[in-house]
Write an enzyme that holds these catalytic residues in place. Structure first.
Site, mmCIF file in Angstrom:
data_model
loop_
_atom_site.group_PDB
_atom_site.id
_atom_site.type_symbol
_atom_site.label_atom_id
_atom_site.label_comp_id
_atom_site.label_asym_id
_atom_site.label_seq_id
_atom_site.Cartn_x
_atom_site.Cartn_y
_atom_site.Cartn_z
ATOM 1 N N ASN A 104 51.642 47.008 36.082
ATOM 2 C CA ASN A 104 51.593 48.450 36.016
ATOM 3 C C ASN A 104 51.248 49.110 34.611
ATOM 4 O OD1 ASN A 104 52.477 48.396 38.535
ATOM 5 N ND2 ASN A 104 54.503 49.114 38.449
ATOM 6 N N HIS A 121 48.291 44.129 32.252
ATOM 7 C CA HIS A 121 47.052 44.709 32.637
ATOM 8 C C HIS A 121 46.887 46.158 31.676
ATOM 9 C CE1 HIS A 121 46.678 43.219 37.118
ATOM 10 N NE2 HIS A 121 46.299 42.373 36.275
ATOM 11 N N CYS A 149 37.747 57.264 17.909
ATOM 12 C CA CYS A 149 38.976 56.618 16.964
ATOM 13 C C CYS A 149 39.255 57.539 15.890
ATOM 14 C CB CYS A 149 38.226 55.144 16.494
ATOM 15 S SG CYS A 149 39.494 54.452 15.531
ATOM 16 N N THR A 190 54.142 44.526 45.033
ATOM 17 C CA THR A 190 52.673 44.191 44.937
ATOM 18 C C THR A 190 51.983 43.551 45.843
ATOM 19 O OG1 THR A 190 50.993 42.798 43.312
ATOM 20 C CG2 THR A 190 53.477 41.715 43.594
#
Ligand code: OAD
Length: 252
Positions: A104, A121, A149, A190
């Site tokens: 997640n 992830h 940025c 999951t």
């Protein structure tokens, strides 16, 4: 969910030296974050390759940022559920012998108080500069559809692992180690279809002898079920707190 399976899972946990947990979108479902694999195969109306691949970002970065900004906005208004807090209680019991690997990106495990969290992830909270490579925690503040940025004015992307990309090396190595060394692996919420994350499950079973006991917690059986020693089927926000309650106090 069968009470004797729940009791067996609690017995395995009580005897475990090391515990590892793999979570997916289902653990946040009761907080109000939709899971990924809807019947129409779309993510909130988008094709996965349009919003979660390097090629999709090249083609239409504004679309990708709109998609992630919507998910960031949703993440701002949700809170952890009892499943997240039950995992904090497990970490309190096992300390540094407990590892939580999560697919997640919503940050809810950390917000609940989990400390040893491996976000395999990436995270909705972070951005990555395509020019200077700086990864920055921007919280969940709105970022617009062409963020730059603050250090070098380079284009930013979400610090999320997209399809076709490798997982962050150090985080993945730590997850592999935790899965290989654990005595119990909890696989929570999951579908276990996205690799390499899902490969932590067979790794936990086969890395040592005897392999880890694998306990699946999900609404329904999944690709993980064939590796599972026990399946506890029900909402994780209910099953995990019951499991924690059954553990009782640790023996000194
Ligand atoms: P999925 O959407 O594929 O699966 C969610 C799982 O949660 C399903 O098996 C549901 O049955 C289960 N579920 C739903 N509600 C639940 C509840 N209340 N309690 C317990 N289980 C529940 O999500 P993931 O497996 O997390 O990757 O998907 C893996 C990866 O695919 C994601 O990390 C994402 C996506 O592509 C990236 O973004 C890189």
């Amino acid at each position: 969910m069968n009470d004797s399976d729940l009791a067996q899972a609690a017995d395995w946990l009580r005897a475990a030296q090391r515990v590892c947990v793999l979570t997916g979108a289902g653990v946040s479902a009761e907080s109000g974050i939709p899971t990924f694999r809807a019947a129409d195969g779309l993510w909130e109306g988008h094709r996965i390759e349009d919003v979660a691949s390097p090629g999709g970002f090249e083609r239409d970065p504004a679309l990708v940022w709109d998609f992630y900004n919507a998910r960031r906005a949703n993440a701002r208004v949700v809170t952890p559920n009892p499943g997240h807090y039950a995992l904090v209680a497990l970490e309190d019991r096992w300390g540094d012998r407990f590892t939580l690997a999560t697919q997640n990106v919503d940050g809810l495990h950390r917000i609940a108080g989990s400390r040893n969290v491996l976000e395999v992830h990436g995270s909705l909270h972070r951005t990555q500069c395509l020019r200077c490579c700086k990864v920055a925690d921007r919280g969940l503040e709105p970022l617009g559809d062409a963020p730059e940025c603050p250090l070098c004015d380079g284009r930013l992307r979400p610090d999320i692992v997209w399809f076709g990309e490798s997982l962050p090396e150090d985080i993945w190595a730590a997850a592999l180690h935790a899965a290989a060394e654990c005595d119990v692996l909890l696989v929570v919420g999951t579908s276990a279809v996205v690799h390499p994350a899902a490969s932590l499950i067979p790794i936990a079973k086969r890395a040592k002898t005897p392999g880890a006991k694998v306990v699946e917690i999900n609404l329904t059986p999944t690709e993980a079920s064939r590796h599972a020693d026990i399946g506890l089927y029900g909402p994780s926000g209910q099953v995990l707190p019951k499991l924690v309650a059954l553990l009782g106090e640790p023996v000194a």
